[in-house]
Write an enzyme that holds these catalytic residues in place. Structure first.
Site, PDB file in Angstrom:
ATOM      1  N   HIS A  17      46.115 -26.640  -7.169  1.00 42.16           N
ATOM      2  CA  HIS A  17      45.438 -25.396  -7.527  1.00 42.16           C
ATOM      3  C   HIS A  17      45.647 -25.035  -8.999  1.00 42.16           C
ATOM      4  O   HIS A  17      44.979 -24.138  -9.512  1.00 42.16           O
ATOM      5  CB  HIS A  17      45.946 -24.224  -6.682  1.00 42.16           C
ATOM      6  CG  HIS A  17      45.549 -24.267  -5.251  1.00 42.16           C
ATOM      7  ND1 HIS A  17      46.325 -24.867  -4.285  1.00 42.16           N
ATOM      8  CD2 HIS A  17      44.450 -23.791  -4.610  1.00 42.16           C
ATOM      9  CE1 HIS A  17      45.731 -24.742  -3.106  1.00 42.16           C
ATOM     10  NE2 HIS A  17      44.592 -24.095  -3.279  1.00 42.16           N
ATOM     11  N   TYR A  42      44.650 -34.968  -1.005  1.00 35.58           N
ATOM     12  CA  TYR A  42      45.053 -33.619  -1.383  1.00 35.58           C
ATOM     13  C   TYR A  42      46.434 -33.621  -2.027  1.00 35.58           C
ATOM     14  O   TYR A  42      47.396 -33.032  -1.533  1.00 35.58           O
ATOM     15  CB  TYR A  42      45.008 -32.695  -0.169  1.00 35.58           C
ATOM     16  CG  TYR A  42      44.847 -31.234  -0.537  1.00 35.58           C
ATOM     17  CD1 TYR A  42      43.707 -30.790  -1.184  1.00 35.58           C
ATOM     18  CD2 TYR A  42      45.842 -30.315  -0.247  1.00 35.58           C
ATOM     19  CE1 TYR A  42      43.556 -29.460  -1.535  1.00 35.58           C
ATOM     20  CE2 TYR A  42      45.698 -28.980  -0.584  1.00 35.58           C
ATOM     21  CZ  TYR A  42      44.548 -28.559  -1.235  1.00 35.58           C
ATOM     22  OH  TYR A  42      44.399 -27.242  -1.579  1.00 35.58           O
ATOM     23  N   GLU A  72      40.161 -29.529  -5.172  1.00 30.16           N
ATOM     24  CA  GLU A  72      40.090 -28.082  -5.377  1.00 30.16           C
ATOM     25  C   GLU A  72      38.992 -27.705  -6.376  1.00 30.16           C
ATOM     26  O   GLU A  72      38.266 -26.728  -6.180  1.00 30.16           O
ATOM     27  CB  GLU A  72      41.437 -27.547  -5.873  1.00 30.16           C
ATOM     28  CG  GLU A  72      42.457 -27.311  -4.780  1.00 30.16           C
ATOM     29  CD  GLU A  72      41.997 -26.254  -3.789  1.00 30.16           C
ATOM     30  OE1 GLU A  72      41.384 -25.251  -4.208  1.00 30.16           O
ATOM     31  OE2 GLU A  72      42.239 -26.441  -2.597  1.00 30.16           O
ATOM     32  N   HIS A  92      35.136 -27.804   0.805  1.00 33.09           N
ATOM     33  CA  HIS A  92      36.200 -28.728   1.207  1.00 33.09           C
ATOM     34  C   HIS A  92      35.710 -29.617   2.354  1.00 33.09           C
ATOM     35  O   HIS A  92      36.084 -30.789   2.449  1.00 33.09           O
ATOM     36  CB  HIS A  92      37.443 -27.957   1.658  1.00 33.09           C
ATOM     37  CG  HIS A  92      38.311 -27.500   0.535  1.00 33.09           C
ATOM     38  ND1 HIS A  92      38.837 -28.352  -0.415  1.00 33.09           N
ATOM     39  CD2 HIS A  92      38.774 -26.260   0.206  1.00 33.09           C
ATOM     40  CE1 HIS A  92      39.580 -27.676  -1.266  1.00 33.09           C
ATOM     41  NE2 HIS A  92      39.554 -26.397  -0.913  1.00 33.09           N
ATOM     42  N   HIS A 109      33.566 -22.039  -1.423  1.00 36.43           N
ATOM     43  CA  HIS A 109      34.694 -22.903  -1.803  1.00 36.43           C
ATOM     44  C   HIS A 109      35.261 -23.620  -0.587  1.00 36.43           C
ATOM     45  O   HIS A 109      35.458 -24.837  -0.595  1.00 36.43           O
ATOM     46  CB  HIS A 109      35.776 -22.055  -2.484  1.00 36.43           C
ATOM     47  CG  HIS A 109      37.077 -22.764  -2.692  1.00 36.43           C
ATOM     48  ND1 HIS A 109      37.493 -23.219  -3.922  1.00 36.43           N
ATOM     49  CD2 HIS A 109      38.068 -23.107  -1.821  1.00 36.43           C
ATOM     50  CE1 HIS A 109      38.667 -23.810  -3.801  1.00 36.43           C
ATOM     51  NE2 HIS A 109      39.049 -23.742  -2.528  1.00 36.43           N
ATOM     52  N   GLU A 110      35.555 -22.855   0.459  1.00 36.38           N
ATOM     53  CA  GLU A 110      36.194 -23.460   1.626  1.00 36.38           C
ATOM     54  C   GLU A 110      35.268 -24.439   2.346  1.00 36.38           C
ATOM     55  O   GLU A 110      35.690 -25.510   2.783  1.00 36.38           O
ATOM     56  CB  GLU A 110      36.674 -22.365   2.577  1.00 36.38           C
ATOM     57  CG  GLU A 110      37.766 -21.489   2.007  1.00 36.38           C
ATOM     58  CD  GLU A 110      39.015 -22.263   1.599  1.00 36.38           C
ATOM     59  OE1 GLU A 110      39.201 -23.410   2.067  1.00 36.38           O
ATOM     60  OE2 GLU A 110      39.791 -21.734   0.796  1.00 36.38           O
ATOM     61  N   ASP A 161      52.890 -27.084  -4.765  1.00 33.97           N
ATOM     62  CA  ASP A 161      51.432 -27.013  -4.646  1.00 33.97           C
ATOM     63  C   ASP A 161      50.809 -28.406  -4.568  1.00 33.97           C
ATOM     64  O   ASP A 161      49.781 -28.683  -5.175  1.00 33.97           O
ATOM     65  CB  ASP A 161      50.879 -26.223  -5.842  1.00 33.97           C
ATOM     66  CG  ASP A 161      49.385 -25.968  -5.767  1.00 33.97           C
ATOM     67  OD1 ASP A 161      48.870 -25.798  -4.641  1.00 33.97           O
ATOM     68  OD2 ASP A 161      48.739 -25.948  -6.826  1.00 33.97           O
TER      69      ASP A 161
END
Length: 339
Positions: A259, A172, A181, A161, A157-158, A254
Protein backbone atom coordinates in the site's frame (compact mmCIF):
# COMPACT_ATOMS: atom_id res chain seq x y z
CA UNK A 1 -3.63 -17.18 -15.47
CA UNK A 2 -5.76 -17.29 -12.31
CA UNK A 3 -4.61 -16.71 -8.77
CA UNK A 4 -6.21 -17.99 -5.62
CA UNK A 5 -8.77 -15.65 -4.08
CA UNK A 6 -7.12 -12.78 -2.26
CA UNK A 7 -8.48 -10.61 0.50
CA UNK A 8 -7.34 -7.10 -0.31
CA UNK A 9 -8.50 -4.31 1.98
CA UNK A 10 -8.64 -0.61 1.17
CA UNK A 11 -7.17 0.70 4.45
CA UNK A 12 -3.38 0.23 4.64
CA UNK A 13 -2.63 -2.28 7.41
CA UNK A 14 0.00 -0.02 8.95
CA UNK A 15 -2.72 2.57 9.58
CA UNK A 16 -4.84 0.05 11.48
CA UNK A 17 -1.71 -1.17 13.29
CA UNK A 18 -0.94 2.35 14.45
CA UNK A 19 -4.49 2.93 15.65
CA UNK A 20 -4.55 -0.42 17.45
CA UNK A 21 -1.26 0.35 19.18
CA UNK A 22 -2.83 3.56 20.46
CA UNK A 23 -5.68 1.59 22.02
CA UNK A 24 -8.27 2.17 19.28
CA UNK A 25 -10.46 -0.90 19.83
CA UNK A 26 -12.29 -0.84 16.45
CA UNK A 27 -8.94 -0.93 14.64
CA UNK A 28 -7.75 -3.90 16.73
CA UNK A 29 -11.03 -5.70 16.02
CA UNK A 30 -10.76 -4.93 12.32
CA UNK A 31 -7.25 -6.40 12.19
CA UNK A 32 -8.45 -9.55 13.94
CA UNK A 33 -11.32 -9.98 11.47
CA UNK A 34 -8.97 -9.45 8.54
CA UNK A 35 -6.78 -12.28 9.85
CA UNK A 36 -9.78 -14.61 10.10
CA UNK A 37 -10.78 -13.92 6.50
CA UNK A 38 -7.24 -14.35 5.22
CA UNK A 39 -7.30 -17.87 6.68
CA UNK A 40 -10.81 -18.69 5.47
CA UNK A 41 -10.11 -17.66 1.87
CA UNK A 42 -7.89 -20.71 1.37
CA UNK A 43 -10.96 -22.98 1.50
CA UNK A 44 -13.28 -20.69 -0.41
CA UNK A 45 -15.72 -22.25 -2.87
CA UNK A 46 -15.27 -21.51 -6.59
CA UNK A 47 -17.09 -18.49 -8.04
CA UNK A 48 -20.75 -18.83 -8.99
CA UNK A 49 -21.79 -19.39 -12.62
CA UNK A 50 -22.31 -16.09 -14.43
CA UNK A 51 -24.81 -14.55 -16.81
CA UNK A 52 -24.73 -12.16 -19.76
CA UNK A 53 -26.11 -9.19 -17.85
CA UNK A 54 -25.44 -7.18 -14.74
CA UNK A 55 -26.65 -9.10 -11.69
CA UNK A 56 -26.29 -7.67 -8.19
CA UNK A 57 -27.29 -9.01 -4.78
CA UNK A 58 -26.81 -6.96 -1.62
CA UNK A 59 -26.84 -8.59 1.81
CA UNK A 60 -27.00 -7.08 5.29
CA UNK A 61 -24.81 -8.68 7.95
CA UNK A 62 -26.75 -6.67 10.55
CA UNK A 63 -23.53 -5.94 12.47
CA UNK A 64 -22.63 -9.62 12.75
CA UNK A 65 -19.66 -11.33 11.08
CA UNK A 66 -21.77 -13.73 9.03
CA UNK A 67 -21.61 -13.64 5.24
CA UNK A 68 -23.43 -13.06 2.98
CA UNK A 69 -26.12 -11.82 5.41
CA UNK A 70 -29.81 -11.26 4.83
CA UNK A 71 -30.63 -10.37 1.22
CA UNK A 72 -32.03 -6.82 1.14
CA UNK A 73 -31.83 -5.81 -2.53
CA UNK A 74 -31.56 -7.70 -5.81
CA UNK A 75 -30.93 -6.65 -9.39
CA UNK A 76 -33.71 -4.47 -10.75
CA UNK A 77 -35.27 -3.67 -7.38
CA UNK A 78 -35.63 -0.02 -6.41
CA UNK A 79 -33.78 1.87 -3.68
CA UNK A 80 -34.40 0.98 -0.05
CA UNK A 81 -34.34 3.13 3.10
CA UNK A 82 -30.79 2.01 3.96
CA UNK A 83 -28.35 4.24 2.09
CA UNK A 84 -25.44 1.83 2.62
CA UNK A 85 -27.39 -0.75 0.63
CA UNK A 86 -28.10 1.76 -2.13
CA UNK A 87 -24.52 3.01 -2.26
CA UNK A 88 -23.18 -0.54 -2.53
CA UNK A 89 -25.71 -1.39 -5.24
CA UNK A 90 -24.87 1.73 -7.24
CA UNK A 91 -21.11 1.28 -6.80
CA UNK A 92 -21.24 -2.29 -8.08
CA UNK A 93 -23.20 -1.06 -11.08
CA UNK A 94 -20.79 1.78 -11.79
CA UNK A 95 -17.83 -0.60 -11.70
CA UNK A 96 -19.58 -3.08 -13.97
CA UNK A 97 -20.39 -0.22 -16.37
CA UNK A 98 -16.77 0.92 -16.71
CA UNK A 99 -15.46 -2.55 -17.48
CA UNK A 100 -18.37 -3.50 -19.74
CA UNK A 101 -18.87 -0.24 -21.64
CA UNK A 102 -15.24 0.75 -22.08
CA UNK A 103 -13.33 -2.53 -22.13
CA UNK A 104 -16.00 -5.04 -23.17
CA UNK A 105 -15.51 -7.11 -20.03
CA UNK A 106 -18.38 -9.29 -18.81
CA UNK A 107 -18.21 -8.60 -15.08
CA UNK A 108 -15.18 -9.16 -12.89
CA UNK A 109 -14.24 -12.59 -14.24
CA UNK A 110 -15.27 -11.82 -17.86
CA UNK A 111 -17.78 -14.66 -17.56
CA UNK A 112 -20.69 -12.72 -16.08
CA UNK A 113 -19.91 -13.24 -12.40
CA UNK A 114 -22.80 -12.11 -10.19
CA UNK A 115 -21.75 -9.17 -8.06
CA UNK A 116 -22.52 -9.82 -4.41
CA UNK A 117 -21.88 -7.42 -1.55
CA UNK A 118 -22.55 -7.38 2.18
CA UNK A 119 -23.00 -4.17 4.15
CA UNK A 120 -22.99 -3.47 7.90
CA UNK A 121 -20.34 -6.10 8.50
CA UNK A 122 -19.24 -6.37 12.14
CA UNK A 123 -19.35 -3.55 14.67
CA UNK A 124 -17.41 -0.39 13.74
CA UNK A 125 -15.48 -2.43 11.18
CA UNK A 126 -12.81 -0.15 9.70
CA UNK A 127 -12.45 -1.53 6.20
CA UNK A 128 -13.88 -2.88 2.98
CA UNK A 129 -12.51 -5.84 1.05
CA UNK A 130 -12.92 -8.26 -1.84
CA UNK A 131 -12.69 -11.82 -0.46
CA UNK A 132 -12.29 -13.62 -3.77
CA UNK A 133 -16.04 -14.01 -4.24
CA UNK A 134 -17.80 -10.91 -2.97
CA UNK A 135 -17.50 -7.42 -1.53
CA UNK A 136 -17.73 -6.75 2.20
CA UNK A 137 -18.22 -3.30 3.73
CA UNK A 138 -17.82 -2.05 7.28
CA UNK A 139 -19.55 1.01 8.66
CA UNK A 140 -16.36 2.51 10.04
CA UNK A 141 -15.94 3.62 13.63
CA UNK A 142 -17.20 7.17 13.10
CA UNK A 143 -14.07 8.59 14.71
CA UNK A 144 -11.43 7.92 12.06
CA UNK A 145 -13.37 6.31 9.21
CA UNK A 146 -16.92 6.69 7.95
CA UNK A 147 -19.13 4.32 5.96
CA UNK A 148 -17.03 2.41 3.42
CA UNK A 149 -19.88 2.24 0.91
CA UNK A 150 -19.87 6.03 0.54
CA UNK A 151 -16.93 6.22 -1.89
CA UNK A 152 -17.51 4.83 -5.37
CA UNK A 153 -13.76 4.62 -6.01
CA UNK A 154 -13.34 2.40 -2.93
CA UNK A 155 -15.89 -0.02 -4.39
CA UNK A 156 -14.18 0.12 -7.78
CA UNK A 157 -10.80 -0.42 -6.14
CA UNK A 158 -11.88 -3.58 -4.36
CA UNK A 159 -13.69 -5.08 -7.37
CA UNK A 160 -10.61 -4.37 -9.48
CA UNK A 161 -8.71 -6.73 -7.18
CA UNK A 162 -11.10 -9.34 -8.56
CA UNK A 163 -10.17 -8.40 -12.13
CA UNK A 164 -6.50 -8.82 -11.24
CA UNK A 165 -7.32 -12.14 -9.55
CA UNK A 166 -8.88 -13.47 -12.74
CA UNK A 167 -6.20 -12.12 -15.10
CA UNK A 168 -2.55 -11.48 -14.21
CA UNK A 169 -2.91 -12.80 -10.65
CA UNK A 170 -0.23 -10.44 -9.36
CA UNK A 171 1.30 -11.77 -6.16
CA UNK A 172 0.38 -9.79 -3.07
CA UNK A 173 3.86 -8.92 -1.85
CA UNK A 174 6.67 -6.55 -2.74
CA UNK A 175 6.59 -4.92 -6.16
CA UNK A 176 3.96 -7.22 -7.70
CA UNK A 177 1.79 -6.56 -4.64
CA UNK A 178 2.30 -2.81 -5.03
CA UNK A 179 1.26 -3.17 -8.67
CA UNK A 180 -1.79 -5.16 -7.53
CA UNK A 181 -2.77 -2.27 -5.25
CA UNK A 182 -1.94 0.34 -7.87
CA UNK A 183 -4.03 -1.33 -10.57
CA UNK A 184 -6.96 -1.25 -8.14
CA UNK A 185 -6.37 2.43 -7.43
CA UNK A 186 -6.19 3.16 -11.16
CA UNK A 187 -9.46 1.44 -11.99
CA UNK A 188 -11.12 2.64 -8.79
CA UNK A 189 -10.35 6.21 -9.84
CA UNK A 190 -11.51 5.48 -13.40
CA UNK A 191 -14.83 4.11 -12.09
CA UNK A 192 -15.44 7.47 -10.40
CA UNK A 193 -14.24 9.49 -13.37
CA UNK A 194 -16.39 7.47 -15.79
CA UNK A 195 -19.47 7.83 -13.59
CA UNK A 196 -18.89 11.60 -13.41
CA UNK A 197 -17.78 11.83 -17.06
CA UNK A 198 -14.68 13.75 -16.02
CA UNK A 199 -11.61 14.39 -18.14
CA UNK A 200 -8.23 13.58 -16.60
CA UNK A 201 -7.61 17.28 -15.95
CA UNK A 202 -10.82 17.62 -13.94
CA UNK A 203 -10.49 14.52 -11.70
CA UNK A 204 -9.30 14.76 -8.10
CA UNK A 205 -7.14 11.60 -8.37
CA UNK A 206 -7.87 10.79 -4.72
CA UNK A 207 -8.74 7.34 -3.38
CA UNK A 208 -11.27 7.41 -0.57
CA UNK A 209 -12.05 11.12 -0.62
CA UNK A 210 -14.73 11.65 2.02
CA UNK A 211 -13.92 8.42 3.88
CA UNK A 212 -12.01 10.07 6.71
CA UNK A 213 -14.20 11.22 9.58
CA UNK A 214 -14.56 14.91 10.51
CA UNK A 215 -11.59 16.09 12.51
CA UNK A 216 -9.07 13.80 10.84
CA UNK A 217 -6.33 15.83 9.18
CA UNK A 218 -6.43 14.55 5.62
CA UNK A 219 -8.42 14.45 2.40
CA UNK A 220 -8.31 10.75 1.46
CA UNK A 221 -6.43 7.49 1.89
CA UNK A 222 -4.15 8.06 -1.11
CA UNK A 223 -3.40 10.64 -3.78
CA UNK A 224 -2.34 9.55 -7.26
CA UNK A 225 -1.57 13.13 -8.24
CA UNK A 226 0.66 13.79 -5.23
CA UNK A 227 1.55 10.56 -3.36
CA UNK A 228 2.46 11.22 0.24
CA UNK A 229 0.05 14.12 0.75
CA UNK A 230 -3.30 12.40 1.40
CA UNK A 231 -3.17 12.77 5.20
CA UNK A 232 -0.99 13.96 8.05
CA UNK A 233 -2.76 13.26 11.33
CA UNK A 234 -1.54 12.55 14.87
CA UNK A 235 -3.51 9.27 14.95
CA UNK A 236 -2.77 8.08 11.41
CA UNK A 237 0.72 9.46 10.99
CA UNK A 238 1.83 10.98 7.70
CA UNK A 239 0.97 9.41 4.36
CA UNK A 240 4.17 7.43 3.57
CA UNK A 241 3.65 6.90 -0.17
CA UNK A 242 6.59 7.76 -2.45
CA UNK A 243 6.09 9.19 -5.94
CA UNK A 244 9.49 8.12 -7.31
CA UNK A 245 11.48 4.88 -7.34
CA UNK A 246 14.43 6.53 -5.59
CA UNK A 247 12.21 6.78 -2.48
CA UNK A 248 11.02 3.15 -2.61
CA UNK A 249 10.27 1.97 0.93
CA UNK A 250 11.79 -1.35 1.93
CA UNK A 251 9.83 -2.82 4.82
CA UNK A 252 8.60 -6.14 6.17
CA UNK A 253 5.27 -4.54 7.08
CA UNK A 254 2.26 -4.34 4.79
CA UNK A 255 3.35 -7.39 2.73
CA UNK A 256 6.52 -5.57 1.79
CA UNK A 257 4.89 -2.16 1.46
CA UNK A 258 2.18 -2.95 -1.07
CA UNK A 259 0.00 0.00 0.00
CA UNK A 260 3.04 2.27 0.32
CA UNK A 261 5.03 1.73 -2.88
CA UNK A 262 1.90 1.61 -5.01
CA UNK A 263 2.29 5.39 -5.08
CA UNK A 264 5.03 5.03 -7.69
CA UNK A 265 2.99 3.29 -10.45
CA UNK A 266 -0.04 5.33 -9.36
CA UNK A 267 1.83 8.52 -10.14
CA UNK A 268 3.03 7.12 -13.47
CA UNK A 269 -0.57 6.53 -14.51
CA UNK A 270 -1.62 10.01 -13.43
CA UNK A 271 1.24 11.54 -15.44
CA UNK A 272 0.30 9.50 -18.50
CA UNK A 273 -3.42 10.25 -18.28
CA UNK A 274 -2.92 14.00 -17.90
CA UNK A 275 -0.29 14.09 -20.64
CA UNK A 276 -2.57 12.29 -23.09
CA UNK A 277 -5.55 14.42 -22.03
CA UNK A 278 -9.24 13.75 -22.40
CA UNK A 279 -11.00 10.98 -20.49
CA UNK A 280 -8.42 8.86 -18.65
CA UNK A 281 -10.44 5.68 -19.15
CA UNK A 282 -9.89 5.87 -22.91
CA UNK A 283 -6.23 5.69 -23.98
CA UNK A 284 -4.43 5.56 -20.61
CA UNK A 285 -6.97 3.18 -19.06
CA UNK A 286 -7.04 0.99 -22.17
CA UNK A 287 -3.25 0.64 -22.11
CA UNK A 288 -3.29 -0.42 -18.43
CA UNK A 289 -6.19 -2.80 -19.06
CA UNK A 290 -4.46 -4.39 -22.06
CA UNK A 291 -1.24 -4.83 -20.06
CA UNK A 292 -3.12 -6.45 -17.16
CA UNK A 293 -5.24 -8.80 -19.26
CA UNK A 294 -2.85 -9.61 -22.10
CA UNK A 295 -1.80 -12.94 -20.52
CA UNK A 296 1.89 -12.11 -20.92
CA UNK A 297 2.44 -10.49 -17.54
CA UNK A 298 3.91 -12.92 -14.99
CA UNK A 299 2.36 -13.05 -11.53
CA UNK A 300 5.67 -11.92 -9.99
CA UNK A 301 6.04 -8.91 -12.30
CA UNK A 302 7.86 -5.92 -10.85
CA UNK A 303 7.61 -2.29 -11.86
CA UNK A 304 9.95 -2.61 -14.86
CA UNK A 305 8.11 -5.65 -16.24
CA UNK A 306 4.77 -3.92 -15.93
CA UNK A 307 6.12 -0.70 -17.43
CA UNK A 308 7.41 -2.63 -20.43
CA UNK A 309 4.03 -4.34 -20.76
CA UNK A 310 2.29 -0.96 -20.90
CA UNK A 311 4.65 0.30 -23.59
CA UNK A 312 4.04 -2.87 -25.61
CA UNK A 313 0.29 -2.47 -25.13
CA UNK A 314 0.46 1.13 -26.32
CA UNK A 315 2.39 0.15 -29.44
CA UNK A 316 -0.04 -2.66 -30.22
CA UNK A 317 -3.16 -0.58 -29.73
CA UNK A 318 -2.12 2.84 -31.08
CA UNK A 319 -0.14 3.12 -34.34
CA UNK A 320 1.13 6.64 -33.67
CA UNK A 321 4.51 6.35 -31.86
CA UNK A 322 3.79 9.42 -29.73
CA UNK A 323 1.45 7.39 -27.47
CA UNK A 324 4.07 4.78 -26.59
CA UNK A 325 6.64 7.54 -26.18
CA UNK A 326 4.33 9.28 -23.71
CA UNK A 327 3.98 6.03 -21.73
CA UNK A 328 7.77 5.68 -21.62
CA UNK A 329 8.12 9.30 -20.48
CA UNK A 330 5.56 8.85 -17.69
CA UNK A 331 7.47 5.89 -16.27
CA UNK A 332 10.77 7.75 -16.62
CA UNK A 333 9.38 10.60 -14.51
CA UNK A 334 8.88 8.17 -11.61
CA UNK A 335 12.29 6.54 -12.11
CA UNK A 336 11.15 3.29 -13.77
CA UNK A 337 12.97 2.21 -16.92
CA UNK A 338 11.13 0.55 -19.83
CA UNK A 339 14.29 -0.69 -21.59
Amino acid sequence: MTAEPALCAIVPPYVLDRLAEDGHEPAARSLALDAVHRTARLTAAPPRPGSDRLDRVIGDAEHTERLPGRTVRREGQGPVDDQSVNHAYDGLGATYALFADVYGRRSIDDEGLRLDATVHYGVHYDNAFWDGQQMVFGDGDGEVFGDFTACIDVIGHELAHGVTQFTAGLEYRGQPGALNESVSDVFGSLVKQYALRQDAADADWLIGAGLLAPGVQGVALRSMKAPGTAYDDPRLGKDPQPAHLRDYVRTARDNGGVHINSGIPNHAFYLLATALGGPAWERAGRIWYDALTGRRLPSDAGFTAFARATVAAARARYPEPSVADTVTAAWAQVGVSTT
